[in-house]
Design an enzyme around this catalytic site. Structure first.
Site, PDB file in Angstrom:
ATOM      1  N   ARG A   1      36.398  32.552  41.193  1.00  0.00           N
ATOM      2  CA  ARG A   1      37.605  31.833  40.807  1.00  0.00           C
ATOM      3  C   ARG A   1      38.894  32.447  41.343  1.00  0.00           C
ATOM      4  O   ARG A   1      39.759  31.740  41.864  1.00  0.00           O
ATOM      5  CB  ARG A   1      37.758  31.792  39.274  1.00  0.00           C
ATOM      6  CG  ARG A   1      36.995  30.743  38.578  1.00  0.00           C
ATOM      7  CD  ARG A   1      36.558  31.279  37.240  1.00  0.00           C
ATOM      8  NE  ARG A   1      35.615  32.342  37.482  1.00  0.00           N
ATOM      9  CZ  ARG A   1      34.301  32.127  37.679  1.00  0.00           C
ATOM     10  NH1 ARG A   1      33.833  30.927  37.568  1.00  0.00           N
ATOM     11  NH2 ARG A   1      33.482  33.122  37.957  1.00  0.00           N
ATOM     12  N   THR A   2      39.031  33.750  41.154  1.00  0.00           N
ATOM     13  CA  THR A   2      40.327  34.369  41.479  1.00  0.00           C
ATOM     14  C   THR A   2      40.604  34.226  42.968  1.00  0.00           C
ATOM     15  O   THR A   2      41.681  33.778  43.371  1.00  0.00           O
ATOM     16  CB  THR A   2      40.326  35.851  41.056  1.00  0.00           C
ATOM     17  OG1 THR A   2      39.882  35.925  39.706  1.00  0.00           O
ATOM     18  CG2 THR A   2      41.699  36.459  41.173  1.00  0.00           C
TER      19      THR A   2
ATOM     20  N   LYS B   1      34.072  53.152  57.492  1.00  0.00           N
ATOM     21  CA  LYS B   1      34.185  54.274  58.454  1.00  0.00           C
ATOM     22  C   LYS B   1      35.068  55.380  57.887  1.00  0.00           C
ATOM     23  O   LYS B   1      35.389  56.331  58.589  1.00  0.00           O
ATOM     24  CB  LYS B   1      34.808  53.770  59.763  1.00  0.00           C
ATOM     25  CG  LYS B   1      34.051  52.647  60.431  1.00  0.00           C
ATOM     26  CD  LYS B   1      34.831  52.163  61.653  1.00  0.00           C
ATOM     27  CE  LYS B   1      34.453  50.757  62.036  1.00  0.00           C
ATOM     28  NZ  LYS B   1      35.477  50.137  62.899  1.00  0.00           N
TER      29      LYS B   1
ATOM     30  N   ARG C   1      41.780  42.708  44.836  1.00  0.00           N
ATOM     31  CA  ARG C   1      40.907  43.117  43.715  1.00  0.00           C
ATOM     32  C   ARG C   1      40.214  44.406  44.128  1.00  0.00           C
ATOM     33  O   ARG C   1      39.691  44.505  45.244  1.00  0.00           O
ATOM     34  CB  ARG C   1      39.872  42.035  43.404  1.00  0.00           C
ATOM     35  CG  ARG C   1      38.838  42.527  42.392  1.00  0.00           C
ATOM     36  CD  ARG C   1      37.960  41.420  41.880  1.00  0.00           C
ATOM     37  NE  ARG C   1      38.693  40.537  40.999  1.00  0.00           N
ATOM     38  CZ  ARG C   1      38.126  39.540  40.308  1.00  0.00           C
ATOM     39  NH1 ARG C   1      36.830  39.320  40.421  1.00  0.00           N
ATOM     40  NH2 ARG C   1      38.848  38.776  39.525  1.00  0.00           N
TER      41      ARG C   1
ATOM     42  N   HIS D   1      44.350  42.347  34.704  1.00  0.00           N
ATOM     43  CA  HIS D   1      44.085  41.149  35.510  1.00  0.00           C
ATOM     44  C   HIS D   1      45.243  40.171  35.241  1.00  0.00           C
ATOM     45  O   HIS D   1      45.081  39.157  34.578  1.00  0.00           O
ATOM     46  CB  HIS D   1      42.744  40.550  35.083  1.00  0.00           C
ATOM     47  CG  HIS D   1      42.152  39.565  36.062  1.00  0.00           C
ATOM     48  ND1 HIS D   1      42.859  39.006  37.099  1.00  0.00           N
ATOM     49  CD2 HIS D   1      40.906  39.029  36.109  1.00  0.00           C
ATOM     50  CE1 HIS D   1      42.062  38.164  37.762  1.00  0.00           C
ATOM     51  NE2 HIS D   1      40.883  38.170  37.182  1.00  0.00           N
TER      52      HIS D   1
END
Ligand code: CP
Length: 309
Positions: free
Chosen positions: A50-51, A79, A100, A128
């Site tokens: 969703r986000t 890396k 996120r 959030h």
């Protein structure tokens, strides 16, 4: 001026109401090419449906272009490139970064090193804030107010970052919170202290039944966050402790709405989906409008600009 959205705790009541007004405007007309020529980067170091998709839809509907990744394994972080260098690189290409990350505090750190605004799309079990804006929008739409509500937070209150952000945002609106969780997943002490410092009423229960539900304006149900457990036996023991069934809603208030940030696993049975109290799919839809507002706001686009566009 660069203004990141890292935590909901920084937003005043006026700013929250202003962003909700913006979201209302976008709900009336989601397609406005007000970000023509802008580039939005979505950096997802943790999974999301969703986000990420609602942020990307928001950017597309506003006329921006989107770059980014959904799996850090395909980036140079494998890396050994640091988060700082990754942010510095992406800020060469994008006007705003939606990120996120699995580490608490990663968004704050990114905002300190980034020359472009950072939008926290979830950092570990911490915050959030864009979810909270869509939660507030959903509560406001369904209750016609944010003031004086009985809000029941149910499930994983320890690791569920959405309940932490919601609690902080509601400090402006005189809520009464009910924290319902097994002891192992109870609201962390720091958030209870936050409630005390901000005069937020709360009570803690372990019971979840028809009688408890009958007093709620909002039932905010959360998934037990499997990915945050170090001991999966512990997860198995608590994962199904609360399951909302349609039969438990017989005495619910007419205005009561059931919210869930989703994804759902087992905590809301499918027979609830057709109940008029169920609101979680509309809630997710509201994410588009709230995130259009957030992207515009961090880029310095005002409500007036949107209305006049
Ligand atoms: N509510 C929420 O954050 O959902 P996703 O993990 O699918 O983005």
């Amino acid at each position: 001026m660069k203004q990141s959205l890292v935590t909901i705790a920084n937003l005043s009541k006026e700013k929250i109401m202003y962003l909700l007004r913006m979201a209302e405007e976008f709900e009336k007309r989601p397609d406005r090419k007000i970000l023509d020529g802008k580039i939005v980067a979505t950096l997802f170091f943790e999974p999301s449906t969703r986000t990420r998709l609602s942020f990307e839809t928001a950017a597309n509907r506003l006329g921006a272009k989107v770059i980014g990744f959904t799996d850090p394994k395909v980036t140079s972080s494998t890396k050994g490139e640091t988060l700082k260098d990754t942010i510095m690189m992406v800020s060469n290409y994008a006007d705003v970064i939606v990120m996120r990350h699995y580490l608490e505090g990663a968004a704050r750190y990114a905002s300190e090193v980034s020359p472009v605004p950072i939008v926290n799309a979830g950092d570990g079990a911490n915050q959030h804030p864009s979810q909270t804006m869509l939660d507030l929008y959903s509560i406001y739409k369904t209750q016609k107010t944010l003031e004086n509500l009985n809000i029941y937070l149910i499930g994983d209150l320890k690791y569920g970052r959405t309940v932490h952000s919601l609690l902080m945002a509601m400090r402006h609106f005189n809520p009464t919170f009910h924290f319902i969780s097994p002891r192992e997943l109870s609201m962390p002490e720091e958030y209870k202290i936050y409630c005390q410092e901000h005069h937020i009423n709360y009570v803690e229960h372990e019971n979840f039944n028809e009688e408890v539900i009958s007093h709620a304006d909002i039932l905010y149900i959360t998934r037990v966050q499997r990915e945050r457990f170090t001991d999966l036996m512990e997860y198995e023991r608590v994962k199904d402790i609360y399951i909302l069934k349609a039969s438990m809603l017989k005495s619910a208030r007419e205005n009561m709405k059931i919210l869930h940030p989703l994804p759902r696993v087992n905590e809301i049975s499918y027979d609830v989906d057709d109940d008029p109290h169920a609101y979680y799919f509309e809630q997710a839809r509201n994410g588009l409008f709230a995130r259009e507002a957030i992207i515009c706001d961090v880029l310095g686009i005002t409500l007036e600009d949107i209305i006049n566009q």
